[in-house]
Design an enzyme around this catalytic site. Sequence first.
Site, mmCIF file in Angstrom:
data_model
loop_
_atom_site.group_PDB
_atom_site.id
_atom_site.type_symbol
_atom_site.label_atom_id
_atom_site.label_comp_id
_atom_site.label_asym_id
_atom_site.label_seq_id
_atom_site.Cartn_x
_atom_site.Cartn_y
_atom_site.Cartn_z
ATOM 1 N N HIS A 314 45.452 40.409 44.592
ATOM 2 C CA HIS A 314 44.353 40.705 45.525
ATOM 3 C C HIS A 314 44.699 41.777 46.534
ATOM 4 O O HIS A 314 43.936 41.992 47.480
ATOM 5 C CB HIS A 314 43.963 39.462 46.325
ATOM 6 C CG HIS A 314 43.422 38.342 45.504
ATOM 7 N ND1 HIS A 314 42.079 38.167 45.287
ATOM 8 C CD2 HIS A 314 44.045 37.357 44.833
ATOM 9 C CE1 HIS A 314 41.900 37.097 44.533
ATOM 10 N NE2 HIS A 314 43.081 36.579 44.244
ATOM 11 N N LYS A 494 34.737 40.428 58.631
ATOM 12 C CA LYS A 494 35.939 40.372 57.794
ATOM 13 C C LYS A 494 37.119 40.160 58.724
ATOM 14 O O LYS A 494 37.006 40.317 59.925
ATOM 15 C CB LYS A 494 36.125 41.642 56.948
ATOM 16 C CG LYS A 494 35.749 42.954 57.638
ATOM 17 C CD LYS A 494 35.763 44.133 56.663
ATOM 18 C CE LYS A 494 34.446 44.403 55.966
ATOM 19 N NZ LYS A 494 34.495 44.177 54.533
ATOM 20 N N LYS A 500 40.768 47.617 57.627
ATOM 21 C CA LYS A 500 39.323 47.368 57.556
ATOM 22 C C LYS A 500 38.578 48.164 58.633
ATOM 23 O O LYS A 500 37.361 48.210 58.670
ATOM 24 C CB LYS A 500 39.036 45.878 57.657
ATOM 25 C CG LYS A 500 39.668 45.100 56.485
ATOM 26 C CD LYS A 500 39.452 43.618 56.529
ATOM 27 C CE LYS A 500 40.322 42.850 55.550
ATOM 28 N NZ LYS A 500 39.711 42.603 54.223
ATOM 29 N N THR A 601 33.959 41.015 49.047
ATOM 30 C CA THR A 601 32.939 40.171 48.420
ATOM 31 C C THR A 601 31.746 40.022 49.363
ATOM 32 O O THR A 601 30.627 39.787 48.913
ATOM 33 C CB THR A 601 33.489 38.774 48.069
ATOM 34 O OG1 THR A 601 34.224 38.274 49.186
ATOM 35 C CG2 THR A 601 34.382 38.824 46.851
ATOM 36 N N LYS A 605 27.348 39.939 48.922
ATOM 37 C CA LYS A 605 26.424 38.976 49.542
ATOM 38 C C LYS A 605 25.336 39.700 50.329
ATOM 39 O O LYS A 605 24.164 39.330 50.287
ATOM 40 C CB LYS A 605 27.201 38.023 50.465
ATOM 41 C CG LYS A 605 28.224 37.166 49.717
ATOM 42 C CD LYS A 605 29.233 36.481 50.655
ATOM 43 C CE LYS A 605 30.417 35.956 49.835
ATOM 44 N NZ LYS A 605 31.599 35.627 50.650
HETATM 45 C C1 26Q Z 1 51.318 36.711 52.511
HETATM 46 C C2 26Q Z 1 52.626 36.521 52.894
HETATM 47 C C3 26Q Z 1 52.938 35.702 53.961
HETATM 48 C C4 26Q Z 1 51.920 35.062 54.642
HETATM 49 C C5 26Q Z 1 50.612 35.248 54.256
HETATM 50 C C6 26Q Z 1 50.296 36.077 53.185
HETATM 51 C C7 26Q Z 1 48.892 36.296 52.791
HETATM 52 C C8 26Q Z 1 47.896 35.365 53.054
HETATM 53 C C9 26Q Z 1 46.578 35.620 52.708
HETATM 54 C C10 26Q Z 1 48.529 37.469 52.157
HETATM 55 C C11 26Q Z 1 47.206 37.719 51.806
HETATM 56 C C12 26Q Z 1 46.211 36.790 52.080
HETATM 57 C C13 26Q Z 1 44.801 37.014 51.759
HETATM 58 C C14 26Q Z 1 44.362 38.064 51.103
HETATM 59 C C15 26Q Z 1 42.943 38.288 50.834
HETATM 60 O O1 26Q Z 1 42.081 37.522 51.234
HETATM 61 N N1 26Q Z 1 42.621 39.363 50.100
HETATM 62 C C16 26Q Z 1 41.238 39.697 49.794
HETATM 63 O O2 26Q Z 1 40.907 39.101 48.549
HETATM 64 C C17 26Q Z 1 39.533 39.267 48.268
HETATM 65 C C18 26Q Z 1 39.226 38.488 46.998
HETATM 66 O O3 26Q Z 1 39.761 39.127 45.892
HETATM 67 C C19 26Q Z 1 39.184 40.736 48.133
HETATM 68 O O4 26Q Z 1 37.784 40.847 47.952
HETATM 69 C C20 26Q Z 1 39.598 41.502 49.373
HETATM 70 O O5 26Q Z 1 39.424 42.888 49.160
HETATM 71 C C21 26Q Z 1 41.052 41.208 49.708
HETATM 72 O O6 26Q Z 1 41.384 41.793 50.957
#
Ligand code: 26Q
Length: 764
Positions: A314, A494, A500, A601, A605
């Site tokens: 992602h 977001k 962003k 996403t 919507k």
């Molecule tokens: C990683 C390492 C340590 C701690 C936390 C994390 C971590 C936690 C959450 C890294 C990433 C996330 C979340 C990422 C996320 O929500 N990405 C989004 O995913 C969506 C669904 O595919 C996309 O539409 C978005 O573009 C993307 O930003």
Amino acid sequence: MSLLAERVQNNYGKSLEEMTDLELYQALLEYIKEKANDYPLNNSKKKLYYVSAEFLIGKLLSNNLLNLGLYDEVESELQSIGRSVAEVEAAENEPSLGNGGLGRLAACFLDSIATLGINGDGVGINYHFGLFKQLLVYREQHTVPDAWLGENSWLKKSEKRFEIPFNNFTINSVLYDLDIFGYNNTKRNRLRLFDIESLNSDLIEYGTINFDKTNIMENLTLFLYPDDSDHNGQLLRIFQQYFMVSNAAQLIIDEAIERGSNIHDLADFAVIQINDTHPALIIPELIRLLTQQHHIGMDEAVEIVKNTIAFTNHTILSEALEKWPMGDLERVNPDIAHIIRDLDGRVKQAHPNQPGAFVIDNNGRAHMANMSIHYGFSVNGVAQLHTDILKDSELSEFEALYPGRINNKTNGITFRRWIMNANKALSSLFDEKLGEEWRVNHDLTELEKYADDKDFQEALATIKAHDKRKLKDHLLHRQATVINENSIIDVQIKRIHEYKRQQMLALYIVHKYFDIKKGNKPKTPITILFGGKAAPAYIIAQDIIHFIMVMSEIIARDPEVSPYLQVVMVENYNVTAAEYLIPAADVSEQISLASKEASGTGNMKFMLNGALTIATLDGANVEIADLVGEDNIYLFGKKADEIVQLYETNGYNAYEYYDDPALRSLVDFIISDEAKALGNHERLYRLHNDIVHKDYFMALIDLKEFIETKERMYADYEDQDLWMNKVVKNIAKAGYFSSDRTITDYNRDIWHLEADYEVNIEKK
Ligand code: 26Q
């Protein structure tokens, strides 16, 4: 026929009228939990496990009523006593089990998997306080624990318990199940959330999220860690991940055996989709269980696991890629560390000259993404552009090693929650024009013929006005903010993150403020709403929130400007807030730095709910633009390939843009006397300095074009025939972004499960 009145009389000894909203909510919750017994679990030889650290499911009452075909009946019974499902649902706490996009995607997927009759469960963690709750006090974000998990949750405690072996202690888990009903389907799936019984909530000091991070036994499932920019508690996060995947692996093996697997054939019984790398430790954990408990040789175990694991990526932000120090993994579970070394050894032996593909790097850090690519059979991106960038640059080395492994699955959204529930009025209009088939096949293309139909345009405008009033009511109750229901509603929701680029919209607001002061009053007033949380350790993100709130107040206090422009920061943005904001929106803000937003996403919507999009060509915006045509979307800014090149050549210098007097006056307003009179100087100077001197995410590169494009867009709004024509064309193309389509694609290309879709459209 009464569904509720009789039950309530029997169980509560009261009439419906005498019930509080909370009691009505409880009564419906109990009713649906019982009703679940009439819905057998999906069953098929092979089963999908969608393992994810986050499931941002939102409130479930109205969604469950809709999917079970009970909504209309319950609504009319409540209406007869002057109440409504929406009012009753206000008594439900929103589960706080996700950060943002990735978590919400998982929730949409569960809805689609159940609707399509695919045998697939979600597997994750039951965080008692979830992600933090955001308070906005004196123009600053404050974070407090979100005690969402009260007595009245949808969770059902199961009998399942596992022993989870950590380095020098063992924790006993307990499994909670939550039913997932498909729309008009007769079977159900479940979300399986693991927890511990030794949890100690007293570790949380009142009102803060500081707690003793060393006592794993007592704190393991207290919180969900905020995204990539918070490195606190990283070790605890690894403990959580291992807890999640050890439970998942044991559950998957148990269930496969129950369905007849001899473990050697596990891949015929289970497919495991890992939602980013957060569950990647399931790879060594499965290998551990297969070798130690099922006495399978290492080579065969590796093969078996490879054939069951599929990985969704992602993000291409390198700082968000998980790289765990081997020392930390050792402290969590030495067997797992040992297996990862073995897996790394295999890669190094096969590809000794490709350090970029190693599992363990020179600094002794294990790359979860690399491990997931080598030891899985599928890697997918979440929008076409994102997948192309993975193939052509970020993961090109892997594309060469394993041609065909990387594939695209463009994200989608569930139409149940995001239109049928969130926008009932618009859904009825679709029924009127298309019949009810769209509720199942999500084909809205026939609406295009109404693009210039005055009656249809008027009906859309009436619905938009109604949704704006609903939003107004919601914000009044939520945070005592009054918005102008006759204004253009312009929304950016977001996570607050530099890529962003919320700063850009804030700087546009400065521009508009100046412009109105000069006497250029917009014909239709404008309300710009922001929603989003900033990770507590991400200082600049909090500075951005601060500046937005300072601007909001400067404008509100200025009688020359406030009738025409209002800026609102929505507190504690969550799924519920989105359900009000999105239907009411005219303008959808999708302004990432091209190449950085994997998909988005929210963009889908908004489109479905009749907003027009202003966007950079990034993520799924590219596909929206392809579908609707460039005349029906407001694109601006540099393209992904140009940005990638700028990074490669260090070609961006913020100061060059700041040198432009028009831009400079906007940026300098951040540290103007007006801003400083209300704002925290440290925050404002830091934000200013970041934009002028660092700006890794290039906020200034597209700013001029963004401002011009916004002005053009607002001008178009004044020509309602033209605007509505574009709105209709957008809605008509939104069907592609149904998560039913996405899940059908996953199933066709990756999971290969039989779908057992018993739809009965008459039943609705
Ligand atoms: C990683 C390492 C340590 C701690 C936390 C994390 C971590 C936690 C959450 C890294 C990433 C996330 C979340 C990422 C996320 O929500 N990405 C989004 O995913 C969506 C669904 O595919 C996309 O539409 C978005 O573009 C993307 O930003």
